[in-house]
Design an enzyme around this catalytic site. Structure first.
Site, short mmCIF file in Angstrom:
data_model
loop_
_atom_site.label_atom_id
_atom_site.label_comp_id
_atom_site.label_asym_id
_atom_site.label_seq_id
_atom_site.Cartn_x
_atom_site.Cartn_y
_atom_site.Cartn_z
N LYS A 109 62.82 20.33 125.80
CA LYS A 109 64.05 20.75 125.14
C LYS A 109 64.46 22.17 125.58
CE LYS A 109 64.21 16.79 123.31
NZ LYS A 109 63.76 16.23 122.06
N HIS A 165 69.16 17.80 121.27
CA HIS A 165 69.60 18.08 122.64
C HIS A 165 70.57 19.26 122.71
CE1 HIS A 165 69.20 13.52 123.82
NE2 HIS A 165 68.07 14.03 123.41
N ARG A 213 54.87 21.61 96.91
CA ARG A 213 54.88 22.84 96.11
C ARG A 213 56.31 23.31 95.87
NH1 ARG A 213 51.01 24.27 100.33
NH2 ARG A 213 48.93 24.08 99.46
N ASP A 260 71.54 15.17 114.33
CA ASP A 260 70.37 15.26 115.21
C ASP A 260 70.77 16.10 116.42
OD1 ASP A 260 68.24 15.03 116.92
OD2 ASP A 260 67.94 12.88 116.59
N GLN A 281 60.44 20.46 121.50
CA GLN A 281 59.47 19.74 122.32
C GLN A 281 59.56 20.26 123.76
OE1 GLN A 281 58.84 17.04 124.52
NE2 GLN A 281 56.76 16.85 123.72
N TYR A 337 48.24 25.43 94.14
CA TYR A 337 47.78 24.11 93.72
C TYR A 337 48.71 23.47 92.69
CZ TYR A 337 43.53 25.11 96.28
OH TYR A 337 42.64 25.40 97.28
N PHE A 363 67.00 8.84 121.29
CA PHE A 363 65.55 8.73 121.27
C PHE A 363 65.14 7.97 120.00
CE2 PHE A 363 61.29 10.67 120.46
CZ PHE A 363 60.66 10.09 121.55
N ARG A 408 54.29 21.95 108.32
CA ARG A 408 54.60 23.33 108.73
C ARG A 408 54.40 23.55 110.23
NH1 ARG A 408 51.82 24.29 103.96
NH2 ARG A 408 49.88 24.66 105.11
C1 PLP Z 1 63.30 14.97 121.21
C2 PLP Z 1 64.14 14.23 120.25
C3 PLP Z 1 63.75 14.00 118.93
C4 PLP Z 1 62.36 14.24 118.43
O1 PLP Z 1 61.91 15.50 118.58
P1 PLP Z 1 60.32 15.77 118.69
O2 PLP Z 1 60.25 17.23 118.49
O3 PLP Z 1 59.89 15.31 120.03
O4 PLP Z 1 59.65 15.01 117.60
C5 PLP Z 1 64.66 13.44 118.05
N1 PLP Z 1 65.89 13.07 118.47
C6 PLP Z 1 66.28 13.23 119.73
C7 PLP Z 1 67.66 12.82 120.11
C8 PLP Z 1 65.41 13.79 120.67
O5 PLP Z 1 65.78 13.90 121.95
#
Ligand code: PLP
Length: 428
Positions: A198, A172, A227, A169, A195, A234, A98, A244
């Site tokens: 997922k 998935h 922070r 990453d 997301q 602050y 992605f 967040r």
């Molecule tokens: C979904 C996805 C992202 C991004 O995640 P979001 O929560 O949609 O920002 C990053 N890398 C891969 C491989 C993804 O499939």
């Protein structure tokens, strides 16, 4: 009519039957959401649901600390920033993923360098990554594509020899394991997305996991306006922004996490059925496994498709035909080097003047480009169905293959118009 594929007007393989819904929810989500509403603690700066979820999830993946964040794109940016990656640094990224795996690198003013994937696993080719290392390379972001863990032994070795940070990453790969250890716990950070599509979800959401307390503190600061944790609200010490997660997300995700182990077990069983069947059909080749994988969180099911075995029916035509049969099939990500944002370096003014950018338009990634044009992704919703229903996928594929010889599927209007849209984004 009866033996025509549905795309030419025959009755679909899945007639009047729907697949399991996604996302799934129950009383646990409802109760946690409603108690969050009543509590008045809606921000994770006030409550502890999001933080508790992230730590629980980190423990589930085998890491010490979790940090809840807005989404799985910003989480990559936070991880890169916490690792000290910035202006002009190079970060190795697989070509098949992605887009935000790569744009997160630009977000910290660093340069994504595309590396090809392996043709069978669709994961980063570690040999190609090694060849792409320069004296500016600082990090690598392996992507466990469709939940299939990358070769984390070879990656660990590569990072050690070249002094690179590894940020996994894992968007998935919820529940995926390599040698009995959860993915995301191998690198400096593991980055997850929650997301909508997922494997556990709050519509949007993300998290970092790490074993390193100092990295966790830096990531926390970046995502909390600079922070220092425990400091005055602050007293802003570092560059940072607000990334967040809300307590709403934390509430839903706590409930979702309880469902994950059982759902993963079912998905793995169903995927094994598909592996056994699809390898019998000429022209289809499922994404490869590895004996060291001890858990595969199945974010979809990917297989390579050879149109020559289906009388020249193009990939987009197969996908369109499957969808007409009621099968939730979709296309692959494009290979990143073919996207306009990279080909034309449409990055705004993110990178300082004079930074030596690769000419993305001339980058070639033969395996990623092949996969972009020839792989088909099956939606993980189908992997939660009963075994006999999963066989509908096989029935549909066999029917399309058989009929592709007899009737003019390749040149039918539905197939050619699907192809026009598809080809706009990829080199076939
Ligand atoms: C979904 C996805 C992202 C991004 O995640 P979001 O929560 O949609 O920002 C990053 N890398 C891969 C491989 C993804 O499939």
């Amino acid at each position: 009519m009866a033996d025509l594929p549905a795309i030419l007007g025959g009755p679909p393989v899945r007639h009047n039957r729907s697949w399991p819904e996604w996302p799934q929810l129950g009383d646990a989500e409802r109760e946690l959401l409603s108690s969050t509403l009543e509590s008045g603690r809606w921000s994770s700066a006030r409550g502890h649901l999001a933080a508790d979820f992230a730590n629980e999830f980190a423990a589930f993946q085998g890491a010490r600390h979790g940090l809840p964040l807005v989404n799985g794109s910003c989480s990559l940016e936070v991880a890169l920033a916490a690792c000290g990656i910035g202006s002009g640094d190079e970060v190795l990224v697989p070509g098949l993923t992605f887009v935000t795996t790569a744009t997160a690198v630009l977000a910290v003013n660093a340069i994504p360098i595309f590396v090809d994937v392996e043709p069978d696993s669709l994961c980063l080719d570690v040999g190609a990554a090694e060849a792409a290392v320069s004296d500016r390379t600082r990090a690598v972001i392996p992507v466990h594509l469709a939940g299939r863990p990358c070769d984390l032994d070879a990656l660990g070795d590569l990072c050690e020899r070249h002094g690179l940070a590894m940020i996994e990453d894992c968007a998935h790969a919820h529940g995926s394991r390599w040698r009995e250890r959860g993915v995301g716990s191998f690198g400096s950070f593991g980055s997850f997305s929650f997301q909508q599509g997922k494997l556990i979800t709050a519509g949007e959401g993300g998290a970092l996991i790490t074993d390193d307390e100092e990295l966790r503190e830096r990531a926390w600061s970046y995502a909390n306006c600079g922070r220092i944790e425990g400091g005055h609200r602050y007293d802003h010490v570092n560059y940072g922004i607000n990334l967040r997660m809300t307590e709403w997300q934390g509430a839903v995700l706590q409930a979702q996490l309880r469902r994950l182990p059982e759902q993963n077990r079912i998905r793995e069983e169903r995927a094994a059925l598909l592996d056994a069947e699809l390898t019998q059909i000429p022209g289809l080749r499922p994404q490869s496994g590895d004996a060291r994988i001890s858990g595969h969180g199945r974010y979809g099911y990917a297989f390579d498709y050879d149109p020559a075995e289906f009388s020249g029916l193009p990939t987009s035509g197969l996908i369109a035909a499957l969808r007409h049969e009621g099968i939730l099939a979709g296309e692959s990500y494009p290979s990143l080097n073919t996207l306009r944002v990279f080909r034309e370096a449409r990055f705004g003014k993110r990178l300082p003047e004079g930074v030596p950018l690769p000419d993305y338009a001339s980058v070639r990634l033969p395996n990623a480009e092949h996969a972009a044009a020839h792989s088909v992704w099956l939606d993980h919703r189908m992997l939660l169905a009963e075994p006999d229903e999963v066989f509908d996928v096989v029935r549909a594929l066999m029917r399309i293959r058989e009929r592709s010889r007899a009737v003019k599927l390749r040149t039918s209007k539905a197939v050619t118009s699907a192809g026009r849209i598809f080809r706009r984004y990829r080199r076939a």
